[in-house]
Design an enzyme around this catalytic site. Sequence first.
Site, PDB file in Angstrom:
ATOM      1  CG  HIS A  82      27.959  29.751  -0.102  1.00  0.00           C
ATOM      2  ND1 HIS A  82      28.736  31.024   0.960  1.00  0.00           N
ATOM      3  CD2 HIS A  82      29.329  29.478  -0.029  1.00  0.00           C
ATOM      4  CE1 HIS A  82      29.401  31.522   1.255  1.00  0.00           C
ATOM      5  NE2 HIS A  82      30.048  30.695   0.337  1.00  0.00           N
ATOM      6  CG  ASP A 161      34.976  31.850   9.601  1.00  0.00           C
ATOM      7  OD1 ASP A 161      36.025  30.786   8.755  1.00  0.00           O
ATOM      8  OD2 ASP A 161      34.001  33.147   8.443  1.00  0.00           O
ATOM      9  NE  ARG A 168      41.643  29.639   5.973  1.00  0.00           N
ATOM     10  CZ  ARG A 168      40.425  29.544   5.228  1.00  0.00           C
ATOM     11  NH1 ARG A 168      39.371  29.690   6.226  1.00  0.00           N
ATOM     12  NH2 ARG A 168      40.964  29.321   3.927  1.00  0.00           N
ATOM     13  CB  SER A 183      36.167  29.752   6.430  1.00  0.00           C
ATOM     14  OG  SER A 183      36.035  30.391   6.123  1.00  0.00           O
ATOM     15  CE  LYS A 187      32.067  32.176   6.487  1.00  0.00           C
ATOM     16  NZ  LYS A 187      33.235  33.366   6.017  1.00  0.00           N
TER      17      LYS A 187
HETATM   18  N1  URA Z   1      34.915  32.201   1.824  1.00  0.00           N
HETATM   19  C1  URA Z   1      35.076  32.127   3.028  1.00  0.00           C
HETATM   20  O1  URA Z   1      34.176  32.013   3.860  1.00  0.00           O
HETATM   21  N2  URA Z   1      36.150  31.326   4.147  1.00  0.00           N
HETATM   22  C2  URA Z   1      36.775  30.720   3.012  1.00  0.00           C
HETATM   23  O2  URA Z   1      37.571  30.294   3.614  1.00  0.00           O
HETATM   24  C3  URA Z   1      37.175  31.298   1.828  1.00  0.00           C
HETATM   25  C4  URA Z   1      35.631  31.681   1.084  1.00  0.00           C
END
Ligand code: URA
Length: 440
Positions: A82, A161, A168, A183, A187
Site C-alpha cells: 500500500h 471506513d 472526516r 482507515s 481495507k
Molecule cells: N488513505 C486512506 O485510505 N485513509 C486515510 O485516512 C488517508 C489516506
Amino acid sequence: MRIFDIITKKKHGNVLTDAEIEYMINKFVGGEIADYQMAAMLMAIWFEGMNDHELSVLTQVMAKSGDTIDLSAIQGKKVDKHSTGGVGDKTTLVIVPIVAACGGKVAKMSGRGLGHTGGTIDKMEAIPGMRTALTQKEFFAVVNKIGAAVIGQTGNLAPADKKIYALRDVTATVDSIPLIASSIMSKKLAAGSDCILLDVKTGSGAFMKTLDDSIELAQKMVAIGEHAGRKMAAVITDMDVPLGHAVGNSLEIIEVIDTLRGNGPEDLTEICLQLAANMLYLVDKGSLAECRIMAEKSIADGSALEKFIEMVAAQGGDTSVLKNTDKFAKAPYSKEVLADKTGYITKMDAEKCGVASVVLGAGREIKDAPIDFSAGIIIKKKYGQYVRKEESLATLYTSQKNTLEQAENMYEEAIQIGNEKPPAIPLIFARIEKDKVEKL
Ligand code: URA
C-alpha cells in the site's frame, strides 16, 4: 451502553473497552448512531488519540464491517503493498510484475486518483481494453496462473471506513494518525493478503509532511497488521519531489515499461527495487540483500517485463501498445514550461505539480469525471539540477488547449530556482518492522 457515555469517556482521554469500540462502529454502520455523534467521537479521537490496543480493535472491527476476501484459493503466501499516495507514483505497476517474476503472489486491489495524487487503476485503464473489474473467480485464476493481478476494489470492503472517511472529510479530522492508520489498515486487512508492505510517503506531496509523523504512522500500521496476524514491513519514502519524470496516466505507463526494460529514471528504479525486495523478503524469498539481487535480475533478464505483458493480456489489455509505446494516443496540445532564470532547482512542490496535471485533465476535479489518459507532464529538470534561462523545465500535454495556461502558471509556482545547489534528498528515509525502526 450509550454512545453519549463513550464520547464523554474519550473526550476525557480515557481508554475505551473492546465492547465500547465494537458497539460504536457496528451501531454507526447500522445507522443507529447519528453522523453528528460519530463526528464528535472522531474529534475526541483527534485530540486524545488511541493506544495500540484500542487502535487494533478499532481497525479489526472496521475490517469486519463488510466483506472480507478469503485468498486461500490462491496457492502460496500472498503479499500486498500500500502506498499512502503521491505524484508520479507508478511503483505498483513496476513492482507487482517484478515480485511475480521472482515467484511471489500478488492479488492486489488498487484505487483511483484522489485529489492531486494519481491512482493505479486509472493508469491501468490507459492501456486500451484493460479490465480492472474482474469477478473474484477471474481474479484468483489470473493470480494462480501469472502470479499477479491488479484490480479495482470490489464488493463491500470496510464500509465502516467509507462512512467514517466521508465524515472526516467534512469535519477536519482527516489528519489524525490513529484515524489514518485504522482507515488504511481496515481495507488492507479485509483484502486478505498474508503479508503487507507499506510505502509511507513523506514531504510536500504527501499526507504526512514530516518524517516523525510518517514514522509514527508506519509504526502504528505495522503494529495493527502484526496484531491481526499479518507479516508487516514499512518504508518511508520521499514525496517532496514527484517520482520519475512522468505524471499522467499513459505517460506513466510508458515510464513503467521503460523501467521494466531497465531504462527507467534512477529515482523510480531505485524505489521500485527496494519495495520489490521488501515484498519478496516478506514472503520468505531470502534476505533483503538476496531479494534485491533477485529483483534486479528480473529486470535485467526481461522476466519482469514479460510478467507485466502476461498480466495485461490476462486482464484483456492490448499488449501491442506495451511492445511499441508510440502507439499510445498522443495529446493534441502541448507546451513547454521555460525556466525564468539560470540556476539550480531548489524546490519542486510535488502537490502543485500534481494539481497542474489534474488541471490538464490527468485527474478528476469532481468525483467520477472522465480522465484524459494522454494528459499530463513530462518533467525534464528535477530538484537539484542546473537549468539555463529559457531552457525547458517540463512539457505539458492535454486535449483541452484552454487548460495550458493555468497549468503552466501552477507548474511555475511549484518550481523555485536559486543560485546554490540544494542538498540531496534521500529517496528512502527509514524502514520499519515489528518493534524496529531503522533510519537509513
Ligand atoms: N488513505 C486512506 O485510505 N485513509 C486515510 O485516512 C488517508 C489516506
